[in-house]
Design a protein around this motif. Structure first.
Motif, PDB file in Angstrom:
ATOM      1  N   ASN A 158      -0.722  -4.317  -6.059  1.00 46.64           N
ATOM      2  CA  ASN A 158      -1.907  -4.404  -6.916  1.00 46.64           C
ATOM      3  C   ASN A 158      -3.128  -3.707  -6.332  1.00 46.64           C
ATOM      4  OD1 ASN A 158      -0.512  -5.944  -8.817  1.00 46.64           O
ATOM      5  ND2 ASN A 158      -1.048  -7.877  -7.815  1.00 46.64           N
ATOM      6  N   TRP A 159      -2.927  -2.938  -5.280  1.00 50.93           N
ATOM      7  CA  TRP A 159      -4.070  -2.360  -4.579  1.00 50.93           C
ATOM      8  C   TRP A 159      -4.910  -1.452  -5.481  1.00 50.93           C
ATOM      9  CZ3 TRP A 159      -6.440  -3.730  -0.339  1.00 50.93           C
ATOM     10  CH2 TRP A 159      -7.393  -2.871   0.220  1.00 50.93           C
ATOM     11  N   ASP A 160      -4.283  -0.669  -6.352  1.00 48.08           N
ATOM     12  CA  ASP A 160      -5.037   0.229  -7.237  1.00 48.08           C
ATOM     13  C   ASP A 160      -5.940  -0.546  -8.193  1.00 48.08           C
ATOM     14  OD1 ASP A 160      -3.893   2.423  -6.073  1.00 48.08           O
ATOM     15  OD2 ASP A 160      -2.303   2.629  -7.577  1.00 48.08           O
ATOM     16  N   LYS A 161      -5.523  -1.770  -8.573  1.00 44.15           N
ATOM     17  CA  LYS A 161      -6.322  -2.582  -9.487  1.00 44.15           C
ATOM     18  C   LYS A 161      -7.369  -3.407  -8.759  1.00 44.15           C
ATOM     19  CE  LYS A 161      -2.491  -3.048 -12.764  1.00 44.15           C
ATOM     20  NZ  LYS A 161      -1.570  -3.998 -13.456  1.00 44.15           N
ATOM     21  N   GLN A 162      -7.020  -3.866  -7.544  1.00 43.53           N
ATOM     22  CA  GLN A 162      -7.931  -4.739  -6.806  1.00 43.53           C
ATOM     23  C   GLN A 162      -7.827  -4.452  -5.307  1.00 43.53           C
ATOM     24  OE1 GLN A 162      -7.143  -8.921  -7.201  1.00 43.53           O
ATOM     25  NE2 GLN A 162      -9.206  -9.514  -6.544  1.00 43.53           N
ATOM     26  N   ARG A 163      -8.861  -3.829  -4.778  1.00 39.67           N
ATOM     27  CA  ARG A 163      -8.880  -3.535  -3.336  1.00 39.67           C
ATOM     28  C   ARG A 163      -9.426  -4.769  -2.605  1.00 39.67           C
ATOM     29  NH1 ARG A 163     -11.503   2.145  -1.882  1.00 39.67           N
ATOM     30  NH2 ARG A 163     -13.393   1.171  -2.722  1.00 39.67           N
ATOM     31  N   ALA A 164      -8.529  -5.681  -2.270  1.00 38.37           N
ATOM     32  CA  ALA A 164      -8.935  -6.929  -1.621  1.00 38.37           C
ATOM     33  C   ALA A 164      -7.942  -7.275  -0.518  1.00 38.37           C
ATOM     34  CB  ALA A 164      -9.011  -8.069  -2.630  1.00 38.37           C
ATOM     35  N   LEU A 165      -8.468  -7.780   0.589  1.00 38.63           N
ATOM     36  CA  LEU A 165      -7.606  -8.192   1.684  1.00 38.63           C
ATOM     37  C   LEU A 165      -8.209  -9.403   2.385  1.00 38.63           C
ATOM     38  CD1 LEU A 165      -9.223  -7.098   4.413  1.00 38.63           C
ATOM     39  CD2 LEU A 165      -8.256  -4.917   3.722  1.00 38.63           C
ATOM     40  N   THR A 166      -7.397 -10.070   3.183  1.00 34.44           N
ATOM     41  CA  THR A 166      -7.871 -11.218   3.968  1.00 34.44           C
ATOM     42  C   THR A 166      -7.802 -10.855   5.445  1.00 34.44           C
ATOM     43  OG1 THR A 166      -5.653 -12.198   4.030  1.00 34.44           O
ATOM     44  CG2 THR A 166      -7.118 -12.893   2.258  1.00 34.44           C
ATOM     45  N   GLY A 219     -14.686   4.174  -4.149  1.00 33.72           N
ATOM     46  CA  GLY A 219     -13.836   3.781  -5.262  1.00 33.72           C
ATOM     47  C   GLY A 219     -14.269   2.431  -5.793  1.00 33.72           C
ATOM     48  N   LYS A 220     -13.301   1.669  -6.292  1.00 32.14           N
ATOM     49  CA  LYS A 220     -13.605   0.337  -6.799  1.00 32.14           C
ATOM     50  C   LYS A 220     -14.063  -0.567  -5.665  1.00 32.14           C
ATOM     51  CE  LYS A 220     -10.174   0.582 -10.537  1.00 32.14           C
ATOM     52  NZ  LYS A 220      -8.945  -0.029 -11.098  1.00 32.14           N
ATOM     53  N   THR A 221     -14.599  -1.716  -6.036  1.00 36.50           N
ATOM     54  CA  THR A 221     -15.093  -2.671  -5.041  1.00 36.50           C
ATOM     55  C   THR A 221     -13.996  -3.015  -4.033  1.00 36.50           C
ATOM     56  OG1 THR A 221     -16.607  -3.645  -6.644  1.00 36.50           O
ATOM     57  CG2 THR A 221     -16.091  -4.953  -4.691  1.00 36.50           C
ATOM     58  N   PHE A 222     -14.396  -2.968  -2.773  1.00 35.38           N
ATOM     59  CA  PHE A 222     -13.506  -3.265  -1.655  1.00 35.38           C
ATOM     60  C   PHE A 222     -13.951  -4.601  -1.060  1.00 35.38           C
ATOM     61  CE2 PHE A 222     -12.060  -3.227   2.676  1.00 35.38           C
ATOM     62  CZ  PHE A 222     -10.907  -2.454   2.711  1.00 35.38           C
ATOM     63  N   PHE A 247      -4.427   1.559  11.228  1.00 31.20           N
ATOM     64  CA  PHE A 247      -3.539   1.858  10.109  1.00 31.20           C
ATOM     65  C   PHE A 247      -4.380   2.204   8.884  1.00 31.20           C
ATOM     66  CE2 PHE A 247      -4.393  -2.660  10.107  1.00 31.20           C
ATOM     67  CZ  PHE A 247      -4.671  -2.961   8.797  1.00 31.20           C
ATOM     68  N   LYS A 248      -3.713   2.744   7.866  1.00 29.59           N
ATOM     69  CA  LYS A 248      -4.389   3.124   6.631  1.00 29.59           C
ATOM     70  C   LYS A 248      -3.900   2.276   5.466  1.00 29.59           C
ATOM     71  CE  LYS A 248      -5.738   7.835   7.779  1.00 29.59           C
ATOM     72  NZ  LYS A 248      -5.762   9.252   7.339  1.00 29.59           N
ATOM     73  N   LEU A 249      -4.818   1.983   4.571  1.00 28.09           N
ATOM     74  CA  LEU A 249      -4.512   1.229   3.368  1.00 28.09           C
ATOM     75  C   LEU A 249      -4.027   2.191   2.285  1.00 28.09           C
ATOM     76  CD1 LEU A 249      -7.634  -1.092   3.494  1.00 28.09           C
ATOM     77  CD2 LEU A 249      -5.279  -1.741   4.019  1.00 28.09           C
TER      78      LEU A 249
END
Length: 299
Positions: free
Chosen positions: A133-141, A153-156, A111-113
């Motif tokens: 909030n993905w545009d502000k913070q590219r974070a996942l668990t 892009g921004k920190t992933f 899948f795509k984020l």
């Protein structure tokens, strides 16, 4: 009308003797006598007017007390309940925008984020992230294993129970299983934080933790993880962890008899043929196996 008045006066005993004689000559006198006879047996209730009035007023007061207050409280509770429902719905609509992808045993998913980064999820794994909030913070668990192809892009960030991986734009694999944590970089630069220690991984490097111990891993030249091509590969990995991966890929239960499962295994097995996969593990270790339904016994 005159006759009716005479009948009423006769029933009340107010007629004179002559008036009674005249009434008896009437053709309806027999019927009138019957009415008088049956009326004499009717026992009309004796009513105390003052007492009845007091009881009536008291009844009205009680009704007002028992009806008005419950209706008022009931209305308040109903309004409060509607308010809570609306507030809860609004919270989930505007704040709880977590997105999840999950695979079962022997399943994979691609899948795509929101930023068009691509994720390939291995069997029995799960990824969760906040889409709003993905545009502000590219974070996942991550729970399990996944291969990431991250757009620049921004920190992933990839957080798991064992550590945190941070990149700007790269290709890497993260595997977080029970007693096993591994991060491999295939392109770009990967930053891994484990127990307050941060390690930088260039392409071809792997960071590995087995049973809470950091272990050295050999460099590699592969362009993608082997599981993307339906094969699991291992380099000096305890047998019990290898067998756990085999169970995830084939939806089976593995039992061992008189086998030291802490011995290290180097090799691979396919995801397309259970018998061939078992032979790839047992032959190098000089073991045998039996298959009964979904239970495999190694000995």
């Amino acid at each position: 009308m005159k006759k009716e008045k005479e009948i009423l006066k006769w029933l009340d005993g107010e007629l004179s003797g002559k008036e009674i004689e005249d009434l008896k000559q009437s053709e309806d006198f027999d019927t009138i006598k019957k009415i008088a006879h049956y009326a004499s047996y009717i026992d009309t209730p004796k009513i105390d007017a003052q007492e009845a009035l007091a009881a009536f007023k008291n009844r009205n007061i009680i009704k007002k007390k028992t009806k008005v207050r419950p209706l008022y409280l009931s209305t308040i509770f109903k309004v409060a309940a509607v308010f809570v429902v609306l507030l809860t719905s609004a919270y989930f609509l505007f704040f709880n925008s977590n997105q999840s992808f999950e695979t079962g045993i022997a399943q994979t998913q691609t899948f795509k984020l929101p930023d068009n980064s691509e994720v390939l999820l291995n069997a029995s794994s799960k990824i969760t992230f906040n889409e709003r909030n993905w545009d502000k913070q590219r974070a996942l668990t991550l729970e399990g294993e996944a291969y990431f192809q991250v757009q620049k892009g921004k920190t992933f960030s990839v957080e798991s129970a064992d550590g945190v991986v941070k990149v700007l734009g790269t290709h890497f694999d993260v595997k977080q299983r029970k007693n096993y944590y591994e991060v491999s970089c295939y392109e770009g630069l990967v930053s891994v934080t484990y127990k307050n220690n941060t390690i930088k991984l260039p392409p071809g490097k792997t960071f590995r933790v087995v049973n809470n111990t950091i272990e050295k891993a050999d460099d590699f030249v592969d362009e993608t993880p082997s599981w993307l091509t339906k094969e699991s590969s291992f380099n000096r990995i305890p047998l019990n962890l290898v067998l756990a991966e085999l169970e995830r890929q084939y939806d089976i239960k593995i039992e061992t008899k008189n086998i030291e499962t802490s011995k290290l295994f180097t090799g691979s097995f396919t995801h397309n043929n259970l018998k061939l996969a078992l032979e790839s593990i047992t032959i190098p270790l000089q073991l045998s196996f039996t298959i009964k339904d979904k239970t495999v016994t190694l000995y």
